[in-house]
Motif scaffolding. Structure first.
Motif, mmCIF file in Angstrom:
data_model
loop_
_atom_site.group_PDB
_atom_site.id
_atom_site.type_symbol
_atom_site.label_atom_id
_atom_site.label_comp_id
_atom_site.label_asym_id
_atom_site.label_seq_id
_atom_site.Cartn_x
_atom_site.Cartn_y
_atom_site.Cartn_z
ATOM 1 N N LYS A 233 -17.758 -6.641 -28.905
ATOM 2 C CA LYS A 233 -17.659 -7.727 -27.931
ATOM 3 C C LYS A 233 -18.088 -7.201 -26.574
ATOM 4 N N PHE A 234 -18.671 -8.126 -25.795
ATOM 5 C CA PHE A 234 -19.052 -7.818 -24.426
ATOM 6 C C PHE A 234 -19.053 -9.116 -23.648
ATOM 7 N N GLU A 235 -19.093 -9.003 -22.336
ATOM 8 C CA GLU A 235 -19.055 -10.186 -21.489
ATOM 9 C C GLU A 235 -20.456 -10.511 -20.994
ATOM 10 N N TYR A 236 -20.790 -11.808 -21.021
ATOM 11 C CA TYR A 236 -22.074 -12.286 -20.535
ATOM 12 C C TYR A 236 -21.842 -13.594 -19.785
ATOM 13 N N LYS A 237 -22.191 -13.623 -18.529
ATOM 14 C CA LYS A 237 -21.998 -14.799 -17.675
ATOM 15 C C LYS A 237 -20.545 -15.269 -17.679
ATOM 16 N N GLY A 238 -19.628 -14.316 -17.671
ATOM 17 C CA GLY A 238 -18.216 -14.649 -17.580
ATOM 18 C C GLY A 238 -17.525 -15.037 -18.873
ATOM 19 N N SER A 239 -18.243 -15.010 -19.986
ATOM 20 C CA SER A 239 -17.637 -15.354 -21.280
ATOM 21 C C SER A 239 -17.858 -14.232 -22.283
ATOM 22 N N ILE A 240 -17.011 -14.184 -23.276
ATOM 23 C CA ILE A 240 -17.079 -13.162 -24.309
ATOM 24 C C ILE A 240 -18.144 -13.524 -25.342
ATOM 25 N N VAL A 241 -18.938 -12.534 -25.711
ATOM 26 C CA VAL A 241 -19.919 -12.670 -26.794
ATOM 27 C C VAL A 241 -19.480 -11.712 -27.896
ATOM 28 N N LEU A 242 -19.456 -12.197 -29.116
ATOM 29 C CA LEU A 242 -19.128 -11.365 -30.274
ATOM 30 C C LEU A 242 -20.399 -11.090 -31.063
ATOM 31 N N LEU A 243 -20.543 -9.840 -31.486
ATOM 32 C CA LEU A 243 -21.689 -9.423 -32.291
ATOM 33 C C LEU A 243 -21.172 -8.718 -33.528
ATOM 34 N N LYS B 180 -19.937 -18.469 -25.924
ATOM 35 C CA LYS B 180 -20.044 -19.698 -25.151
ATOM 36 C C LYS B 180 -21.317 -19.749 -24.295
ATOM 37 N N THR B 181 -21.776 -18.598 -23.819
ATOM 38 C CA THR B 181 -22.896 -18.559 -22.875
ATOM 39 C C THR B 181 -24.244 -18.224 -23.503
ATOM 40 N N ILE B 182 -24.283 -18.154 -24.836
ATOM 41 C CA ILE B 182 -25.550 -17.904 -25.542
ATOM 42 C C ILE B 182 -25.683 -18.879 -26.696
ATOM 43 N N ASN B 183 -26.884 -18.994 -27.215
ATOM 44 C CA ASN B 183 -27.101 -19.775 -28.428
ATOM 45 C C ASN B 183 -26.798 -18.878 -29.614
ATOM 46 N N ASP B 184 -25.886 -19.311 -30.467
ATOM 47 C CA ASP B 184 -25.538 -18.524 -31.647
ATOM 48 C C ASP B 184 -26.790 -18.243 -32.458
ATOM 49 N N GLY B 185 -26.804 -17.086 -33.096
ATOM 50 C CA GLY B 185 -27.963 -16.748 -33.909
ATOM 51 C C GLY B 185 -27.749 -15.481 -34.699
ATOM 52 N N ARG B 186 -28.854 -14.992 -35.242
ATOM 53 C CA ARG B 186 -28.808 -13.802 -36.080
ATOM 54 C C ARG B 186 -29.928 -12.862 -35.661
ATOM 55 N N GLY B 187 -29.601 -11.578 -35.605
ATOM 56 C CA GLY B 187 -30.590 -10.549 -35.317
ATOM 57 C C GLY B 187 -30.441 -9.988 -33.912
ATOM 58 N N ILE B 188 -30.295 -8.684 -33.832
ATOM 59 C CA ILE B 188 -30.104 -8.040 -32.536
ATOM 60 C C ILE B 188 -31.292 -8.290 -31.616
ATOM 61 N N LYS B 189 -32.494 -8.372 -32.175
ATOM 62 C CA LYS B 189 -33.677 -8.629 -31.348
ATOM 63 C C LYS B 189 -33.616 -10.018 -30.719
ATOM 64 N N ASN B 190 -33.118 -10.987 -31.446
ATOM 65 C CA ASN B 190 -32.965 -12.335 -30.898
ATOM 66 C C ASN B 190 -31.892 -12.370 -29.809
ATOM 67 N N LEU B 191 -30.839 -11.605 -30.000
ATOM 68 C CA LEU B 191 -29.806 -11.523 -28.968
ATOM 69 C C LEU B 191 -30.381 -10.889 -27.704
ATOM 70 N N LYS C 199 -33.422 -10.844 -26.680
ATOM 71 C CA LYS C 199 -34.326 -11.797 -26.048
ATOM 72 C C LYS C 199 -33.553 -12.775 -25.168
ATOM 73 N N GLN C 200 -32.445 -13.278 -25.677
ATOM 74 C CA GLN C 200 -31.634 -14.216 -24.889
ATOM 75 C C GLN C 200 -31.045 -13.547 -23.658
ATOM 76 N N LEU C 201 -30.581 -12.330 -23.819
ATOM 77 C CA LEU C 201 -29.937 -11.627 -22.712
ATOM 78 C C LEU C 201 -30.931 -11.231 -21.634
ATOM 79 N N THR C 202 -32.141 -10.875 -22.025
ATOM 80 C CA THR C 202 -33.136 -10.423 -21.054
ATOM 81 C C THR C 202 -33.973 -11.572 -20.506
#
Length: 76
Positions: free
Chosen positions: A36-46, A56-67, A69-72
């Motif tokens: 888990k880590f925080e992104y834009k004030g909310s918890i993201v689980l991987l 809450k602050t990302i679009n759910d998905g699959r694949g570390i590369k897709n994550l 991409k969203q974060l960067t």
């Protein structure tokens, strides 16, 4: 078979922690299969073994590369 899964899971967990840390996130290992880590004030689980991520602050998905991409994407 469980031994192979455990090895793969550990490698994926280490890789995910390394990549997310390099991006500046503070990553907490909840258990053997969840980060888990925080992104834009909310918890993201991987879940590195399956690649699933949710929060809450990302679009759910699959694949570390897709994550990544969203974060960067926000930084561009």
């Amino acid at each position: 078979m469980d031994y192979l899964r455990d090895l793969l899971q550990e490698d994926r967990v280490k890789y995910a922690i390394d990549v997310l840390s390099k991006l500046g996130f503070i990553v907490e290992r909840i258990n053997n299969s969840t980060l888990k880590f925080e992104y834009k004030g909310s918890i993201v689980l991987l879940y590195p073994y399956t690649g699933w991520f949710t929060g809450k602050t990302i679009n759910d998905g699959r694949g570390i590369k897709n994550l990544i991409k969203q974060l960067t994407k926000e930084a561009l």
